[in-house]
Scaffold this active site. Structure first.
Site, mmCIF file in Angstrom:
data_model
loop_
_atom_site.group_PDB
_atom_site.id
_atom_site.type_symbol
_atom_site.label_atom_id
_atom_site.label_comp_id
_atom_site.label_asym_id
_atom_site.label_seq_id
_atom_site.Cartn_x
_atom_site.Cartn_y
_atom_site.Cartn_z
ATOM 1 N N ASP A 39 1.032 -1.217 -0.081
ATOM 2 C CA ASP A 39 0.080 -0.047 -0.027
ATOM 3 C C ASP A 39 1.235 1.328 0.382
ATOM 4 O O ASP A 39 0.356 2.137 -0.918
ATOM 5 C CB ASP A 39 -1.243 -0.235 0.988
ATOM 6 C CG ASP A 39 -0.378 0.206 2.522
ATOM 7 O OD1 ASP A 39 0.828 -0.209 2.632
ATOM 8 O OD2 ASP A 39 -0.954 0.560 3.379
ATOM 9 N N ASN A 42 2.814 1.380 -3.298
ATOM 10 C CA ASN A 42 1.772 2.089 -4.418
ATOM 11 C C ASN A 42 1.508 3.364 -4.545
ATOM 12 O O ASN A 42 1.585 4.325 -5.048
ATOM 13 C CB ASN A 42 0.478 1.227 -4.016
ATOM 14 C CG ASN A 42 0.502 -0.221 -3.757
ATOM 15 O OD1 ASN A 42 1.309 -0.279 -4.537
ATOM 16 N ND2 ASN A 42 -0.521 -0.510 -3.723
ATOM 17 N N TRP A 111 0.669 -14.207 1.786
ATOM 18 C CA TRP A 111 0.930 -15.279 3.004
ATOM 19 C C TRP A 111 2.565 -14.427 2.949
ATOM 20 O O TRP A 111 3.692 -13.900 2.455
ATOM 21 C CB TRP A 111 1.896 -16.442 2.077
ATOM 22 C CG TRP A 111 1.173 -17.280 1.375
ATOM 23 C CD1 TRP A 111 0.596 -18.379 1.913
ATOM 24 C CD2 TRP A 111 0.326 -16.969 0.702
ATOM 25 N NE1 TRP A 111 -0.933 -18.805 1.654
ATOM 26 C CE2 TRP A 111 -0.810 -18.027 -0.028
ATOM 27 C CE3 TRP A 111 -0.351 -15.975 -0.375
ATOM 28 C CZ2 TRP A 111 -1.388 -18.087 -0.965
ATOM 29 C CZ3 TRP A 111 -1.756 -15.634 -1.691
ATOM 30 C CH2 TRP A 111 -1.861 -16.905 -1.632
ATOM 31 N N ARG A 112 2.418 -13.626 4.603
ATOM 32 C CA ARG A 112 3.869 -11.994 4.590
ATOM 33 C C ARG A 112 3.733 -12.627 6.469
ATOM 34 O O ARG A 112 4.566 -11.266 6.723
ATOM 35 C CB ARG A 112 3.132 -11.093 4.283
ATOM 36 C CG ARG A 112 1.424 -11.016 5.443
ATOM 37 C CD ARG A 112 0.603 -9.906 5.385
ATOM 38 N NE ARG A 112 1.179 -8.862 4.733
ATOM 39 C CZ ARG A 112 0.695 -7.771 4.585
ATOM 40 N NH1 ARG A 112 -0.657 -7.520 4.686
ATOM 41 N NH2 ARG A 112 1.406 -6.553 3.673
ATOM 42 N N TYR A 176 -7.661 -0.307 7.567
ATOM 43 C CA TYR A 176 -7.401 -1.929 8.372
ATOM 44 C C TYR A 176 -7.909 -2.743 7.676
ATOM 45 O O TYR A 176 -8.495 -3.247 6.771
ATOM 46 C CB TYR A 176 -8.884 -1.421 8.965
ATOM 47 C CG TYR A 176 -9.397 -2.463 9.726
ATOM 48 C CD1 TYR A 176 -7.891 -2.843 10.644
ATOM 49 C CD2 TYR A 176 -10.153 -2.995 10.033
ATOM 50 C CE1 TYR A 176 -8.763 -4.142 11.656
ATOM 51 C CE2 TYR A 176 -10.839 -3.882 11.000
ATOM 52 C CZ TYR A 176 -9.835 -4.614 11.942
ATOM 53 O OH TYR A 176 -9.943 -5.140 12.730
ATOM 54 N N LYS A 235 -12.154 9.289 2.395
ATOM 55 C CA LYS A 235 -12.022 8.950 1.258
ATOM 56 C C LYS A 235 -13.632 7.095 0.852
ATOM 57 O O LYS A 235 -14.007 7.550 2.651
ATOM 58 C CB LYS A 235 -11.517 8.147 0.902
ATOM 59 C CG LYS A 235 -9.879 9.054 -0.154
ATOM 60 C CD LYS A 235 -8.813 8.071 -0.009
ATOM 61 C CE LYS A 235 -8.729 7.268 1.691
ATOM 62 N NZ LYS A 235 -7.124 6.424 1.434
ATOM 63 N N GLY A 267 -6.899 3.124 -3.272
ATOM 64 C CA GLY A 267 -6.486 4.521 -2.415
ATOM 65 C C GLY A 267 -5.644 4.872 -2.477
ATOM 66 O O GLY A 267 -5.247 6.175 -1.659
ATOM 67 N N ASP A 268 -4.765 4.206 -2.648
ATOM 68 C CA ASP A 268 -2.951 4.112 -2.837
ATOM 69 C C ASP A 268 -2.777 5.310 -4.048
ATOM 70 O O ASP A 268 -1.961 6.222 -3.438
ATOM 71 C CB ASP A 268 -2.309 2.916 -2.842
ATOM 72 C CG ASP A 268 -2.671 2.008 -1.733
ATOM 73 O OD1 ASP A 268 -2.977 2.427 -0.368
ATOM 74 O OD2 ASP A 268 -2.572 0.589 -2.430
HETATM 75 O O1 LIG Z 1 -2.714 -5.501 1.480
HETATM 76 C C1 LIG Z 1 -1.728 -5.183 1.693
HETATM 77 O O2 LIG Z 1 -1.768 -5.471 2.590
HETATM 78 C C2 LIG Z 1 -1.141 -4.306 0.512
HETATM 79 O O3 LIG Z 1 -0.045 -3.469 0.541
HETATM 80 C C3 LIG Z 1 -1.972 -5.134 -0.915
HETATM 81 C C4 LIG Z 1 -1.999 -4.013 -2.260
HETATM 82 O O4 LIG Z 1 -1.349 -3.922 -2.582
HETATM 83 C C5 LIG Z 1 -3.172 -2.867 -0.718
HETATM 84 O O5 LIG Z 1 -3.657 -3.011 0.074
HETATM 85 C C6 LIG Z 1 -3.553 -2.185 -2.363
HETATM 86 O O6 LIG Z 1 -4.036 -1.211 -1.109
#
Ligand SMILES: O=C(O)C(=O)C[C@H](O)[C@H](O)CO
Length: 320
Positions: A39, A42, A111-112, A176, A235, A267-268
């Site tokens: 996000d 971006n 998967w993070r 969120y 937004k 949004g980004d």
């Molecule tokens: O959801 C996330 O953590 C991300 O960063 C993935 C997407 O690119 C992002 O949510 C888009 O707003």
């Protein structure tokens, strides 16, 4: 020249390529497109693409693996400063996959849990904070907060307080993601801390709806009265955007888009174009307009980061 630092995580992005998959029903074998996104990154990319004279920098950690190397190359191709993208010796980037429904509304699988970006804080020494403190703006999100290891969050808040007292403009978008938090209460506690230190807030009504049961932009505004924002942009998907600056309210009707393909990064991209315009001293109405045009363009394409040439050509035509 203005320097904007964005703090968070870049992931490997996977999405089903609509053009290359003739049958959507073939579940056993699909052709996926791989890209990189996250996000705040971006936001930095769309800010830089819209206002190339601004300097956008990413603060994060990746690994030494091939994906990480490609990710760094991608950041460089987008002219994003990488001086503070650290390389972990034993971690690799996280990954997410986008799914879209027939209206283009996106959902993500992640998967993070083990990604390098989770452990960025120990790389951020006092020397690094000193450099960040020379910047003009520091942007982070609820995702950035959720990503960093909980035990490292006090280090983050200490850094943020230092940046704020050095006069850096602090910007926060709650973004969120329920699944990234242990409990909604934990997210609320962190968000309220973030709001109390932020100069500019860019929330979406949906963030508040999920977390506080607040359903309208006016109610979000009332909730935000307890904080001291210089600028607040609320937004609300396709509905009117509300903005407050120096006691004045601005309303902006979003330009409708009929061909919504994938809402990822709406949004980004809005945030990137808006912040870039405001740093460039554009008035609120012009900043809301270019931001909404950028988001409208992005959601007509698959993935978080849309093709560069097409975006740049489109945005150049919209700029005053
Ligand atoms: O959801 C996330 O953590 C991300 O960063 C993935 C997407 O690119 C992002 O949510 C888009 O707003």
């Amino acid at each position: 020249m203005s320097n904007i630092y964005v703090f968070g995580e870049c992931m490997i992005e996977l999405r089903v390529d609509k053009a290359l998959n003739s049958s959507q029903n073939d579940t056993s074998s699909k052709i996926l497109k791989q890209a990189f996104a996250g996000d705040v990154l971006n936001t930095a990319i769309y800010l830089k693409r819209t206002f190339p004279a601004l300097n956008a920098h990413f603060v994060s950690a990746v690994g030494h693996d091939k994906f990480s190397v490609d990710m760094l190359n991608f950041l460089k191709e987008e002219h994003i400063g990488c001086d503070f993208v650290f390389q972990s010796d034993n971690k690799i980037p996280g990954l997410y996959a986008i799914e879209t429904d027939e209206t283009g509304e996106r959902t993500f699988n992640y998967w993070r849990e083990n990604s390098a970006a989770k452990e960025v804080m120990p790389f951020i020494t006092q020397d690094v904070i000193g450099k960040l403190a020379e910047g003009d703006m520091f942007f982070f999100s609820g995702i950035s907060l959720a990503v960093i290891t909980a035990s490292d969050r006090p280090l983050f808040w200490k850094m943020l307080a230092q940046l704020k007292s050095a006069g850096v403009s602090i910007v926060f978008d709650p973004n969120y993601r329920a699944r990234m938090w242990e409990t909604p209460e934990q997210a609320k506690e962190q968000f309220e801390k973030a709001f109390s230190l932020s100069d500019i807030a860019l929330p979406g009504v949906d963030d508040f709806q999920q977390l506080y049961g607040i359903k309208t932009a006016d109610e979000v505004y009332n909730f935000c009265q307890q904080f001291n924002f210089e600028e607040l942009v609320i937004k609300n998907g396709e509905a009117e955007i509300l903005c407050y600056h120096q006691g004045k309210q601005y309303q902006f009707s979003v330009i409708p888009v009929t061909n919504v393909v994938d809402t990822t990064s709406a949004g980004d991209s809005f945030n990137g174009a808006y912040l870039g315009a405001r740093i460039n001293k554009q008035d609120i109405d012009s900043a809301l307009k270019i931001a909404s045009q950028a988001a409208g363009f992005v959601i007509q394409h698959q993935g978080a980061i849309v093709p560069k040439v097409a975006f740049t050509q489109f945005i150049e035509k919209q700029l005053p």
